[in-house]
Design an enzyme around this catalytic site. Structure first.
Site, mmCIF file in Angstrom:
data_model
loop_
_atom_site.group_PDB
_atom_site.id
_atom_site.type_symbol
_atom_site.label_atom_id
_atom_site.label_comp_id
_atom_site.label_asym_id
_atom_site.label_seq_id
_atom_site.Cartn_x
_atom_site.Cartn_y
_atom_site.Cartn_z
ATOM 1 N N GLU A 1 -4.181 -1.333 6.113
ATOM 2 C CA GLU A 1 -3.069 -0.781 6.897
ATOM 3 C C GLU A 1 -3.238 0.724 7.145
ATOM 4 O OE1 GLU A 1 -1.178 -2.704 8.373
ATOM 5 O OE2 GLU A 1 -0.585 -4.403 7.132
ATOM 6 N N ASN B 1 0.837 -1.192 0.000
ATOM 7 C CA ASN B 1 0.000 0.000 0.000
ATOM 8 C C ASN B 1 0.871 1.241 0.000
ATOM 9 O OD1 ASN B 1 0.423 0.068 3.095
ATOM 10 N ND2 ASN B 1 -0.759 -1.805 2.776
#
Length: 186
Positions: free
Chosen positions: A67, A22
């Site tokens: 996340e 990410n």
């Protein structure tokens, strides 16, 4: 958008295969972050989530990365960070899975410590992992998450990517060096 372009670059470099990894960047009190359960190769400007530093999701229909808490904690901890990259690059992640430290080689700044910092394992997307990373990243720009992957940060998303690329090349170099030491013959 820089997050989409960066995501695609990271995927093309082989730093986050499949739907792993990410990317985020911060501007003032806003964070742009990649969506959950999406390959970085498929991230476009329309699929990037906008989130406040308080965690409030500002875009409808886009679920941020699992996340997100990890990214927000880093931004709250480090005023100098405006870009974060979390990768599952093969060599560095191999070291992380084996619990082996990565030597800190020359290439990005002074070598003040022998190894890159590594935090203990915690489940991906968990508050425990976010807290471990927050504590570990206080004085580091690269952090290895045991049995997981790499987080790199920078004053820009571009600098965070350079760090992620550097740590992967370092891990690859160390791996090759160890093979050559052990076998001796090519």
């Amino acid at each position: 958008m820089k997050v989409a372009e960066t995501s695609q670059h990271i995927y093309k470099q082989g730093l986050s295969p499949g739907k792993s990894g990410n990317v985020s960047m911060k501007k003032d009190d806003l964070v742009a972050i990649t969506p959950t359960k999406t390959s970085l190769k498929d991230v476009g400007s329309e699929s990037v989530a906008l989130v406040g530093l308080d965690g409030k999701i500002l875009t409808e229909g886009v679920i941020p990365s699992s996340e997100l808490e990890l990214h927000l904690m880093i931004y709250q901890e480090r005023d100098d960070v405006e870009g974060i990259v979390h990768t599952h690059s093969p060599y560095a992640t191999g070291f992380a899975l084996a619990g082996k430290k990565i030597n800190r080689l020359e290439g990005l700044g002074a070598v003040n410590k022998s190894y890159l910092e590594m935090v203990d394992y915690a489940p991906p997307g968990s508050s425990k992992l976010a807290q471990l990373v927050k504590n570990g990243i206080k004085k580091e720009d690269i952090l290895i998450m045991k049995a997981h992957g790499v987080v790199s940060v920078g004053p820009s998303i571009h600098e965070a990517v350079l760090m992620a690329e550097w740590v992967e090349k370092t891990a690859k170099t160390l791996f090759v060096a160890q093979i050559l030491k052990n076998n001796g013959n090519i």
